[in-house]
Design a protein around this motif. Structure first.
Motif, PDB file in Angstrom:
ATOM      1  N   VAL A 179       0.854  -1.177   0.000  1.00  0.00           N
ATOM      2  CA  VAL A 179       0.000   0.000   0.000  1.00  0.00           C
ATOM      3  C   VAL A 179       0.894   1.232   0.000  1.00  0.00           C
ATOM      4  O   VAL A 179       1.850   1.318   0.777  1.00  0.00           O
ATOM      5  CB  VAL A 179      -0.926   0.024   1.237  1.00  0.00           C
ATOM      6  N   ARG A 180       0.598   2.176  -0.865  1.00  0.00           N
ATOM      7  CA  ARG A 180       1.346   3.430  -0.922  1.00  0.00           C
ATOM      8  C   ARG A 180       0.504   4.539  -0.321  1.00  0.00           C
ATOM      9  O   ARG A 180      -0.567   4.869  -0.837  1.00  0.00           O
ATOM     10  CB  ARG A 180       1.730   3.765  -2.368  1.00  0.00           C
ATOM     11  N   PHE A 181       0.978   5.106   0.780  1.00  0.00           N
ATOM     12  CA  PHE A 181       0.264   6.175   1.475  1.00  0.00           C
ATOM     13  C   PHE A 181       0.662   7.525   0.890  1.00  0.00           C
ATOM     14  O   PHE A 181       1.814   7.729   0.522  1.00  0.00           O
ATOM     15  CB  PHE A 181       0.572   6.152   2.970  1.00  0.00           C
ATOM     16  N   CYS A 182      -0.296   8.429   0.836  1.00  0.00           N
ATOM     17  CA  CYS A 182       0.013   9.760   0.326  1.00  0.00           C
ATOM     18  C   CYS A 182       0.491  10.648   1.468  1.00  0.00           C
ATOM     19  O   CYS A 182       0.106  10.452   2.623  1.00  0.00           O
ATOM     20  CB  CYS A 182      -1.213  10.379  -0.345  1.00  0.00           C
ATOM     21  N   PRO A 183       1.339  11.626   1.169  1.00  0.00           N
ATOM     22  CA  PRO A 183       1.774  12.560   2.213  1.00  0.00           C
ATOM     23  C   PRO A 183       0.641  13.489   2.631  1.00  0.00           C
ATOM     24  O   PRO A 183      -0.365  13.633   1.926  1.00  0.00           O
ATOM     25  CB  PRO A 183       2.923  13.330   1.539  1.00  0.00           C
ATOM     26  N   LEU A 184       0.810  14.134   3.762  1.00  0.00           N
ATOM     27  CA  LEU A 184      -0.228  15.014   4.302  1.00  0.00           C
ATOM     28  C   LEU A 184      -0.552  16.153   3.346  1.00  0.00           C
ATOM     29  O   LEU A 184      -1.712  16.557   3.224  1.00  0.00           O
ATOM     30  CB  LEU A 184       0.222  15.568   5.657  1.00  0.00           C
ATOM     31  N   LYS A 185       0.444  16.674   2.659  1.00  0.00           N
ATOM     32  CA  LYS A 185       0.226  17.774   1.718  1.00  0.00           C
ATOM     33  C   LYS A 185      -0.800  17.392   0.663  1.00  0.00           C
ATOM     34  O   LYS A 185      -1.691  18.182   0.326  1.00  0.00           O
ATOM     35  CB  LYS A 185       1.551  18.161   1.054  1.00  0.00           C
ATOM     36  N   ASP A 186      -0.683  16.175   0.118  1.00  0.00           N
ATOM     37  CA  ASP A 186      -1.635  15.724  -0.903  1.00  0.00           C
ATOM     38  C   ASP A 186      -3.006  15.443  -0.308  1.00  0.00           C
ATOM     39  O   ASP A 186      -4.045  15.685  -0.948  1.00  0.00           O
ATOM     40  CB  ASP A 186      -1.104  14.467  -1.590  1.00  0.00           C
ATOM     41  N   ALA A 187      -3.028  14.913   0.919  1.00  0.00           N
ATOM     42  CA  ALA A 187      -4.307  14.602   1.564  1.00  0.00           C
ATOM     43  C   ALA A 187      -5.119  15.864   1.838  1.00  0.00           C
ATOM     44  O   ALA A 187      -6.355  15.836   1.823  1.00  0.00           O
ATOM     45  CB  ALA A 187      -4.062  13.843   2.862  1.00  0.00           C
ATOM     46  N   LEU A 188      -4.440  16.980   2.079  1.00  0.00           N
ATOM     47  CA  LEU A 188      -5.131  18.237   2.374  1.00  0.00           C
ATOM     48  C   LEU A 188      -5.523  19.008   1.116  1.00  0.00           C
ATOM     49  O   LEU A 188      -6.234  20.013   1.205  1.00  0.00           O
ATOM     50  CB  LEU A 188      -4.237  19.128   3.252  1.00  0.00           C
ATOM     51  N   ASN A 189      -5.059  18.549  -0.042  1.00  0.00           N
ATOM     52  CA  ASN A 189      -5.362  19.246  -1.287  1.00  0.00           C
ATOM     53  C   ASN A 189      -5.863  18.272  -2.356  1.00  0.00           C
ATOM     54  O   ASN A 189      -5.243  18.120  -3.413  1.00  0.00           O
ATOM     55  CB  ASN A 189      -4.118  19.979  -1.803  1.00  0.00           C
ATOM     56  N   PRO A 190      -6.979  17.601  -2.102  1.00  0.00           N
ATOM     57  CA  PRO A 190      -7.502  16.654  -3.096  1.00  0.00           C
ATOM     58  C   PRO A 190      -8.129  17.390  -4.280  1.00  0.00           C
ATOM     59  O   PRO A 190      -8.549  18.541  -4.158  1.00  0.00           O
ATOM     60  CB  PRO A 190      -8.557  15.863  -2.318  1.00  0.00           C
ATOM     61  N   ASP A 191      -8.189  16.704  -5.405  1.00  0.00           N
ATOM     62  CA  ASP A 191      -8.853  17.232  -6.588  1.00  0.00           C
ATOM     63  C   ASP A 191     -10.300  16.732  -6.590  1.00  0.00           C
ATOM     64  O   ASP A 191     -10.563  15.556  -6.814  1.00  0.00           O
ATOM     65  CB  ASP A 191      -8.117  16.761  -7.848  1.00  0.00           C
ATOM     66  N   TRP A 192     -11.235  17.632  -6.335  1.00  0.00           N
ATOM     67  CA  TRP A 192     -12.634  17.245  -6.212  1.00  0.00           C
ATOM     68  C   TRP A 192     -13.366  17.273  -7.550  1.00  0.00           C
ATOM     69  O   TRP A 192     -14.590  17.147  -7.593  1.00  0.00           O
ATOM     70  CB  TRP A 192     -13.361  18.169  -5.230  1.00  0.00           C
ATOM     71  N   SER A 193     -12.649  17.464  -8.653  1.00  0.00           N
ATOM     72  CA  SER A 193     -13.309  17.637  -9.944  1.00  0.00           C
ATOM     73  C   SER A 193     -13.720  16.323 -10.607  1.00  0.00           C
ATOM     74  O   SER A 193     -14.627  16.311 -11.435  1.00  0.00           O
ATOM     75  CB  SER A 193     -12.387  18.413 -10.898  1.00  0.00           C
ATOM     76  N   SER A 194     -13.075  15.226 -10.266  1.00  0.00           N
ATOM     77  CA  SER A 194     -13.400  13.958 -10.920  1.00  0.00           C
ATOM     78  C   SER A 194     -14.741  13.416 -10.421  1.00  0.00           C
ATOM     79  O   SER A 194     -15.222  13.785  -9.342  1.00  0.00           O
ATOM     80  CB  SER A 194     -12.303  12.927 -10.659  1.00  0.00           C
ATOM     81  N   GLU A 195     -15.329  12.507 -11.198  1.00  0.00           N
ATOM     82  CA  GLU A 195     -16.620  11.928 -10.810  1.00  0.00           C
ATOM     83  C   GLU A 195     -16.491  11.120  -9.527  1.00  0.00           C
ATOM     84  O   GLU A 195     -17.378  11.156  -8.674  1.00  0.00           O
ATOM     85  CB  GLU A 195     -17.145  11.042 -11.945  1.00  0.00           C
ATOM     86  N   GLN A 196     -15.387  10.393  -9.395  1.00  0.00           N
ATOM     87  CA  GLN A 196     -15.176   9.592  -8.189  1.00  0.00           C
ATOM     88  C   GLN A 196     -15.060  10.478  -6.963  1.00  0.00           C
ATOM     89  O   GLN A 196     -15.610  10.182  -5.897  1.00  0.00           O
ATOM     90  CB  GLN A 196     -13.920   8.745  -8.354  1.00  0.00           C
ATOM     91  N   ALA A 197     -14.349  11.603  -7.118  1.00  0.00           N
ATOM     92  CA  ALA A 197     -14.192  12.529  -5.993  1.00  0.00           C
ATOM     93  C   ALA A 197     -15.522  13.190  -5.645  1.00  0.00           C
ATOM     94  O   ALA A 197     -15.828  13.411  -4.471  1.00  0.00           O
ATOM     95  CB  ALA A 197     -13.137  13.581  -6.330  1.00  0.00           C
ATOM     96  N   GLN A 198     -16.309  13.505  -6.655  1.00  0.00           N
ATOM     97  CA  GLN A 198     -17.609  14.117  -6.408  1.00  0.00           C
ATOM     98  C   GLN A 198     -18.512  13.172  -5.627  1.00  0.00           C
ATOM     99  O   GLN A 198     -19.247  13.592  -4.741  1.00  0.00           O
ATOM    100  CB  GLN A 198     -18.263  14.495  -7.736  1.00  0.00           C
ATOM    101  N   ALA A 199     -18.451  11.878  -5.958  1.00  0.00           N
ATOM    102  CA  ALA A 199     -19.251  10.895  -5.230  1.00  0.00           C
ATOM    103  C   ALA A 199     -18.788  10.784  -3.787  1.00  0.00           C
ATOM    104  O   ALA A 199     -19.598  10.682  -2.859  1.00  0.00           O
ATOM    105  CB  ALA A 199     -19.156   9.541  -5.924  1.00  0.00           C
ATOM    106  N   ALA A 200     -17.462  10.822  -3.578  1.00  0.00           N
ATOM    107  CA  ALA A 200     -16.918  10.759  -2.214  1.00  0.00           C
ATOM    108  C   ALA A 200     -17.285  12.009  -1.431  1.00  0.00           C
ATOM    109  O   ALA A 200     -17.523  11.960  -0.223  1.00  0.00           O
ATOM    110  CB  ALA A 200     -15.403  10.585  -2.271  1.00  0.00           C
ATOM    111  N   LEU A 201     -17.345  13.142  -2.126  1.00  0.00           N
ATOM    112  CA  LEU A 201     -17.666  14.405  -1.469  1.00  0.00           C
ATOM    113  C   LEU A 201     -19.071  14.376  -0.869  1.00  0.00           C
ATOM    114  O   LEU A 201     -19.310  14.908   0.214  1.00  0.00           O
ATOM    115  CB  LEU A 201     -17.544  15.549  -2.475  1.00  0.00           C
ATOM    116  N   LYS A 202     -19.996  13.720  -1.559  1.00  0.00           N
ATOM    117  CA  LYS A 202     -21.367  13.638  -1.064  1.00  0.00           C
ATOM    118  C   LYS A 202     -21.455  12.813   0.217  1.00  0.00           C
ATOM    119  O   LYS A 202     -22.355  12.997   1.019  1.00  0.00           O
ATOM    120  CB  LYS A 202     -22.270  13.041  -2.142  1.00  0.00           C
ATOM    121  N   ARG A 203     -20.521  11.871   0.365  1.00  0.00           N
ATOM    122  CA  ARG A 203     -20.539  11.008   1.561  1.00  0.00           C
ATOM    123  C   ARG A 203     -19.664  11.561   2.687  1.00  0.00           C
ATOM    124  O   ARG A 203     -19.584  10.964   3.748  1.00  0.00           O
ATOM    125  CB  ARG A 203     -20.036   9.609   1.185  1.00  0.00           C
TER     126      ARG A 203
END
Length: 211
Positions: A179-203
């Motif tokens: 498993v490859r974990f992302c650094p905190l910098k990336d976790a705090l700046n996600p790209d919400w534009s993709s369809e998958q991200a939009q679905a996660a945003l609703k939850r």
């Protein structure tokens, strides 16, 4: 775990609980770092500081009780500010756990840990709310999997005995995974534009963004 040296930053209520669990688990060494003084609030929320410790350094006041939890663990207190520590300071540890730190401090420390292959954990508690973050870099582990029976295998009669035979004859295999974990910098700046991200945003609860 028994060979690990851990740095714990922040000795308020959450930090004291983490310190207790690490010491009882039996890590090789634990360094407790906190440059703040014990406050009246700490005496009610932090069980490692004895009565009459108000005004003392929080890490140093917690040292005696922490060490008494497990004499086999090398427990140290560092009264300096984590933000003044050079990069080389963090590389002596196998894992770093930070609490009560600023966003900038957490980003800097995680960057150092991610670059040097050091496990990084961050967390804090605000009343009934809290958060935890882990950056373990590349984490290798082994998972036990049950082998799937082949479709052309001989048919087995139905019944309790047949079901028990199927369970008893089930074979397992060990599968290596990474498993490859992302650094905190990336976790705090996600790209919400993709369809998958939009679905996660609703939850995602609004509390996530407040924290």
């Amino acid at each position: 775990m028994r060979a690990s040296r851990v740095l714990l930053v922040g000795l308020r209520g959450l930090g004291a609980e983490v310190a207790k669990n690490l010491i009882l688990a039996g890590v090789r060494g634990l360094t407790m770092l906190d440059h703040h003084q014990v406050s009246p609030e700490d005496t009610r929320a932090q069980f490692l500081v004895p009565a009459g410790s108000v005004g003392r350094n929080r890490a140093e006041a917690s040292l005696e009780r922490a060490q008494n939890l497990n004499p086999m663990v090398d427990v140290k207190a560092d009264p300096e500010n984590v933000e003044s520590k050079p990069e080389a300071f963090f590389t002596q540890f196998d894992a770093v756990c930070v609490t009560c730190c600023s966003r900038d401090a957490m980003l800097r420390i995680d960057h150092i840990c991610h670059k040097n292959g050091i496990k990084f954990f961050a967390g804090d508690v605000f009343g009934y709310h809290g958060y935890a973050f882990a950056d373990l870099g590349e984490h290798d582990f082994v998972e036990e999997k049950t082998k799937v029976a082949k479709a052309n295998s001989p048919a087995v009669e139905d019944g309790p005995g047949a079901k028990r035979a199927k369970l008893d004859s089930a074979e397992t295999t060990m599968v290596k995974k990474r498993v490859r974990f992302c650094p905190l910098k990336d976790a705090l700046n996600p790209d919400w534009s993709s369809e998958q991200a939009q679905a996660a945003l609703k939850r995602t609860s609004s509390d996530f963004f407040l924290l």
